[in-house]
Design a protein around this motif. Structure first.
Motif, mmCIF file in Angstrom:
data_model
loop_
_atom_site.group_PDB
_atom_site.id
_atom_site.type_symbol
_atom_site.label_atom_id
_atom_site.label_comp_id
_atom_site.label_asym_id
_atom_site.label_seq_id
_atom_site.Cartn_x
_atom_site.Cartn_y
_atom_site.Cartn_z
ATOM 1 N N ARG A 220 0.839 -1.207 0.000
ATOM 2 C CA ARG A 220 0.000 0.000 0.000
ATOM 3 C C ARG A 220 0.871 1.254 0.000
ATOM 4 O O ARG A 220 1.796 1.392 0.804
ATOM 5 N N GLY A 221 0.593 2.162 -0.937
ATOM 6 C CA GLY A 221 1.330 3.422 -1.003
ATOM 7 C C GLY A 221 2.747 3.293 -1.540
ATOM 8 O O GLY A 221 3.502 4.251 -1.526
ATOM 9 N N LYS A 222 3.120 2.082 -1.977
ATOM 10 C CA LYS A 222 4.494 1.884 -2.460
ATOM 11 C C LYS A 222 4.554 2.076 -3.984
ATOM 12 O O LYS A 222 3.547 1.983 -4.680
ATOM 13 N N VAL A 223 5.775 2.309 -4.449
ATOM 14 C CA VAL A 223 5.987 2.473 -5.883
ATOM 15 C C VAL A 223 6.926 1.376 -6.371
ATOM 16 O O VAL A 223 8.032 1.220 -5.855
ATOM 17 N N LEU A 224 6.454 0.598 -7.337
ATOM 18 C CA LEU A 224 7.290 -0.440 -7.929
ATOM 19 C C LEU A 224 7.729 0.017 -9.314
ATOM 20 O O LEU A 224 6.908 0.381 -10.141
ATOM 21 N N GLY A 225 9.031 0.004 -9.549
ATOM 22 C CA GLY A 225 9.528 0.335 -10.881
ATOM 23 C C GLY A 225 9.702 -0.941 -11.690
ATOM 24 O O GLY A 225 10.392 -1.862 -11.256
ATOM 25 N N LEU A 226 9.050 -0.985 -12.851
ATOM 26 C CA LEU A 226 9.169 -2.163 -13.718
ATOM 27 C C LEU A 226 10.048 -1.735 -14.894
ATOM 28 O O LEU A 226 9.644 -0.923 -15.709
ATOM 29 N N VAL A 227 11.268 -2.263 -14.933
ATOM 30 C CA VAL A 227 12.260 -1.735 -15.862
ATOM 31 C C VAL A 227 12.609 -2.775 -16.915
ATOM 32 O O VAL A 227 12.691 -3.968 -16.613
ATOM 33 N N GLY A 228 12.830 -2.323 -18.132
ATOM 34 C CA GLY A 228 13.275 -3.241 -19.178
ATOM 35 C C GLY A 228 13.314 -2.534 -20.507
ATOM 36 O O GLY A 228 12.815 -1.417 -20.647
ATOM 37 N N GLU A 229 13.936 -3.205 -21.497
ATOM 38 C CA GLU A 229 13.974 -2.636 -22.840
ATOM 39 C C GLU A 229 12.619 -2.820 -23.517
ATOM 40 O O GLU A 229 11.748 -3.510 -22.997
ATOM 41 N N SER A 230 12.483 -2.254 -24.714
ATOM 42 C CA SER A 230 11.284 -2.512 -25.509
ATOM 43 C C SER A 230 11.187 -4.012 -25.768
ATOM 44 O O SER A 230 12.186 -4.642 -26.082
ATOM 45 N N GLY A 231 10.001 -4.559 -25.634
ATOM 46 C CA GLY A 231 9.820 -5.973 -25.915
ATOM 47 C C GLY A 231 10.177 -6.883 -24.753
ATOM 48 O O GLY A 231 10.198 -8.095 -24.900
ATOM 49 N N SER A 232 10.450 -6.298 -23.584
ATOM 50 C CA SER A 232 10.806 -7.158 -22.448
ATOM 51 C C SER A 232 9.563 -7.698 -21.760
ATOM 52 O O SER A 232 9.650 -8.550 -20.897
ATOM 53 N N GLY A 233 8.388 -7.180 -22.144
ATOM 54 C CA GLY A 233 7.146 -7.671 -21.550
ATOM 55 C C GLY A 233 6.634 -6.803 -20.422
ATOM 56 O O GLY A 233 5.645 -7.136 -19.783
ATOM 57 N N LYS A 234 7.267 -5.666 -20.200
ATOM 58 C CA LYS A 234 6.835 -4.837 -19.071
ATOM 59 C C LYS A 234 5.462 -4.209 -19.310
ATOM 60 O O LYS A 234 4.634 -4.173 -18.405
ATOM 61 N N SER A 235 5.221 -3.758 -20.553
ATOM 62 C CA SER A 235 3.905 -3.176 -20.838
ATOM 63 C C SER A 235 2.815 -4.231 -20.796
ATOM 64 O O SER A 235 1.723 -3.980 -20.289
ATOM 65 N N VAL A 236 3.116 -5.413 -21.336
ATOM 66 C CA VAL A 236 2.115 -6.489 -21.324
ATOM 67 C C VAL A 236 1.784 -6.875 -19.884
ATOM 68 O O VAL A 236 0.632 -7.172 -19.558
ATOM 69 N N THR A 237 2.790 -6.838 -19.010
ATOM 70 C CA THR A 237 2.520 -7.085 -17.596
ATOM 71 C C THR A 237 1.521 -6.065 -17.065
ATOM 72 O O THR A 237 0.547 -6.419 -16.386
ATOM 73 N N GLY A 238 1.743 -4.794 -17.428
ATOM 74 C CA GLY A 238 0.829 -3.739 -16.999
ATOM 75 C C GLY A 238 -0.581 -3.962 -17.505
ATOM 76 O O GLY A 238 -1.548 -3.864 -16.750
ATOM 77 N N PHE A 239 -0.692 -4.297 -18.796
ATOM 78 C CA PHE A 239 -2.023 -4.528 -19.364
ATOM 79 C C PHE A 239 -2.679 -5.766 -18.748
ATOM 80 O O PHE A 239 -3.905 -5.810 -18.599
ATOM 81 N N SER A 240 -1.873 -6.756 -18.392
ATOM 82 C CA SER A 240 -2.435 -7.947 -17.763
ATOM 83 C C SER A 240 -3.078 -7.584 -16.435
ATOM 84 O O SER A 240 -4.167 -8.057 -16.098
ATOM 85 N N VAL A 241 -2.411 -6.714 -15.677
ATOM 86 C CA VAL A 241 -2.953 -6.294 -14.387
ATOM 87 C C VAL A 241 -4.262 -5.532 -14.571
ATOM 88 O O VAL A 241 -5.164 -5.587 -13.736
#
Lengths: 325, 324
Positions: free
Chosen positions: B33-54
């Motif tokens: 709660r109230g925390k910030v998680l940084g999801l880091v990676g290059e293009s195509g690493s799956g970070k955006s898809v992880t976001g959309f999955s959530v």
């Protein structure tokens, strides 16, 4: 906006002027109307007399100037055949054509947009693919053949609908139209469907392409991320964007429907302008042909202008550019 | 204290004609709660898809094939579309990368904000409008009452992103997924937006998943960090641990490719090669083709190991000398 209007008006005037020259040359090339209008037994003297009476003895450029002078005063000549002002003859037939074109337009919007929407949302489903295959038929089948098949099926074999003619018009709320009666709708059904088929196919493809493109846009995903229902995302966010090209094309098509319903009107003996123009060309009734083509050009210019105005209503980005100029 | 979001072994695959693309392949992380998680990676690493999955916004041919997304204790995977919809925008909001594209160009700002309010609460249009106006004021848009009547093209990029953030904040969500929201903005605006989002999140207790390829953004913003490569998490831990002594050669390479004053004049170190195609990943560690430390041992799959307290890494040859 005023500057824009004036510029458009000048363009329209130029188009009309160029068109009038082309039309005049065109009908002159088609043939000599005297040979058709006067009985073959008439003497040379009688022919010369008729030629002079119709103003056909003058050189072409003088005929054109006379036409131009009268046209500026709103007189596009008298029909050789009906012996009435050409414009009046055409306007008598205009409501029938307009009726037919508007009903065809109604089918186009009513069927084209929803079917295109469905095909765009479910591009891989059987129904979506069937719609697309059907639209290819709508495009490629010749309109005269489809017309004959419609008559064969619904008028001859099933006997559900009348095959030719238009019902007696009735006046209601100050508008005279055959569509106020059920009989009128029965008569307009086959020709309007025949006329609409190609348009429906066009709108289906246009809508489908628009939907498929819009669905991939970020604003659609963002709208979904806001928790909007699918219904609102498609009905408001997608539709409002794809209506812009659809309205443009529909406007242009309405113009060509009115102008070129010739084939359909001939097959279904619909007493509109298209049938009139065919008859007039056969009889070399020059004033009618010229007046008809001039009116058609005027109509298309008018519709284009209406589309431009509508465009700025639909797309807020266009409005900004207008006020800037 | 329950975590706002716990993601366990999430796998989101895309079933394309060319084969199955494992865009997200067994990703786990948690956001308090109230925390910030940084999801880091290059293009195509799956970070955006992880976001959309959530968000439950993975479009076909993609879908979540396994794993769990526990939001405040409740697993969202397999929920109905209507259940997702009622959470989206209300409890979990999202901010997108390109503010020029996220707002609908033909609808006025008030339309787009009022519909967002009314999607989740039965309030009058007037009340919704008031809320929209307050939200715009909250993100620092001057004369919000007038701006409500404007269209998106009448705003600058930074202002549009503020509008998008205002929309995300409308329902005071528990979690905001921010997918590179400052990448398309220039640096001064970027700084302002970062500061604002941070303070807003702190004030309302909202948790954040901040997806980015920019380590300098994460350094100042995030509490924890998750480094992704080719659909897998390769290193995770607290921001200080990971950035001060990265254990995975990939994280190390990422940090080395950030220009720094301390290494002025030296050529910038870069990671050689390109992200591998997700259709033809090598056996074992996906990074082996570009890794200076790779050898035969890297052809075996290995799991995450906790090399320091709270710092996990997926590597056969981690930079353990950093720990010494």
């Amino acid at each position: 906006m005023t500057v824009y209007l004036i510029r458009r008006l000048m363009q329209a005037g130029l188009v009309l002027a160029v068109m009038s020259v082309l039309v005049f040359l065109g009908v002159f090339a088609v043939g000599d109307p005297i040979e058709i209008l006067i009985s073959p037994e008439a003497t040379q003297f009688e022919k010369e007399e008729a030629r002079r009476a119709l103003g056909l003895d003058l050189p072409l450029w003088q005929q054109y100037l006379v036409f131009l002078e009268n046209a500026v005063q709103g007189d596009l000549g008298r029909s050789f055949v009906f012996n009435m002002p050409a414009i009046q003859v055409i306007l008598m037939r205009f409501p029938a054509t307009l009726e037919l074109a508007l009903v065809a337009m109604l089918w186009t919007v009513l069927f084209g947009v929803p079917l295109g929407l469905w095909a765009g949302l479910k591009p891989n489903s059987v129904s979506g693919k069937t719609i697309m295959a059907g639209s290819i038929l709508g495009f490629s089948l010749p309109s005269f053949w489809v017309g004959l098949m419609l008559i064969m099926t619904f008028a001859v074999m099933l006997g559900w609908l009348p095959s030719t003619g238009r019902a007696e018009p009735v006046t209601m709320f100050g508008i005279t139209s055959s569509l106020w009666t059920a009989k009128g709708w029965a008569h307009v059904m086959l020709p309007s469907v025949n006329l609409a088929l190609g348009q429906i196919a066009l709108v289906i493809r246009l809508t489908r392409a628009g939907v498929r493109e819009a669905m991939l846009m970020d604003y659609v995903k963002f709208a979904r991320a806001k928790g909007l229902t699918q219904r609102r995302v498609i009905g408001v966010h997608v539709m409002k964007n794809i209506m812009i090209p659809i309205v443009t094309v529909l406007g242009l098509e309405l113009g060509s429907l009115i102008a070129f319903a010739v084939v359909t009107e001939s097959i279904f003996a619909w007493p509109g302008m298209g049938k009139l123009i065919i008859d007039s060309i056969n009889l070399l009734d020059r004033p009618i042909v010229v007046a008809y083509l001039m009116m058609t050009v005027f109509l298309v210019i008018l519709i284009n202008f209406a589309v431009d105005v509508l465009y700025s209503v639909l797309d807020p980005r266009v409005r900004l550019k207008d006020s800037g100029s | 204290m329950t975590e706002t979001l716990v993601v366990e072994n999430l796998a989101t695959h895309f079933f394309t004609k060319a084969g199955v693309v494992k865009a997200v392949d067994g990703v786990s992380f948690r956001v308090g709660r109230g925390k910030v998680l940084g999801l880091v990676g290059e293009s195509g690493s799956g970070k955006s898809v992880t976001g959309f999955s959530v968000m439950g916004l993975v479009d076909p041919p993609g879908r979540i094939v396994s794993g769990a997304i526990r939001f405040k204790g409740e697993n969202l995977v397999g929920k109905s579309e209507e259940a997702w919809r009622s959470l989206r925008g209300a409890r979990i909001a999202m901010i997108f990368q390109d503010p020029m594209m996220t707002l609908n160009p033909v609808l006025r700002i008030d339309t787009q904000m009022i519909e967002a309010v009314q999607a989740h609460e039965r309030v009058s249009a007037e009340e919704a409008r008031k809320r929209a106006r307050d939200a715009l004021g909250q993100v620092g848009i001057p004369s919000p009452e007038e701006r409500l009547k404007a269209y998106p093209h009448q705003f600058s990029g930074g202002m549009r992103q503020r509008v998008a953030i205002a929309i995300a904040l409308l329902h005071k969500p528990d979690l905001i997924v921010a997918d590179e929201p400052t990448t398309a903005l220039d640096v001064t605006i970027q700084g302002q937006i970062l500061a604002e989002v941070q303070s807003l999140a702190r004030d309302t207790g909202t948790s954040l998943i901040w997806i980015t390829h920019d380590l300098s953004v994460v350094a100042g913003l995030a509490d924890d960090i998750c480094v992704m490569y080719a659909g897998k998490v390769v290193e995770q831990g607290s921001v200080d641990d990971v950035l001060d002594h990265p254990l995975h050669p990939y994280t190390n390479g990422l940090l080395g490719s950030v220009p720094s004053r301390n290494r002025r004049g030296e050529p910038l170190r870069q990671i050689p090669g390109m992200t591998p195609s997700l259709l033809s990943l090598p056996q074992g560690c996906a990074f082996q083709t570009r890794c200076p430390r790779a050898d035969a041992a890297c052809r075996h799959n290995i799991g995450m190991t906790e090399l320091r307290e709270g710092q996990f890494v997926r590597c056969v040859h981690p930079h353990q000398e950093a720990l010494a």
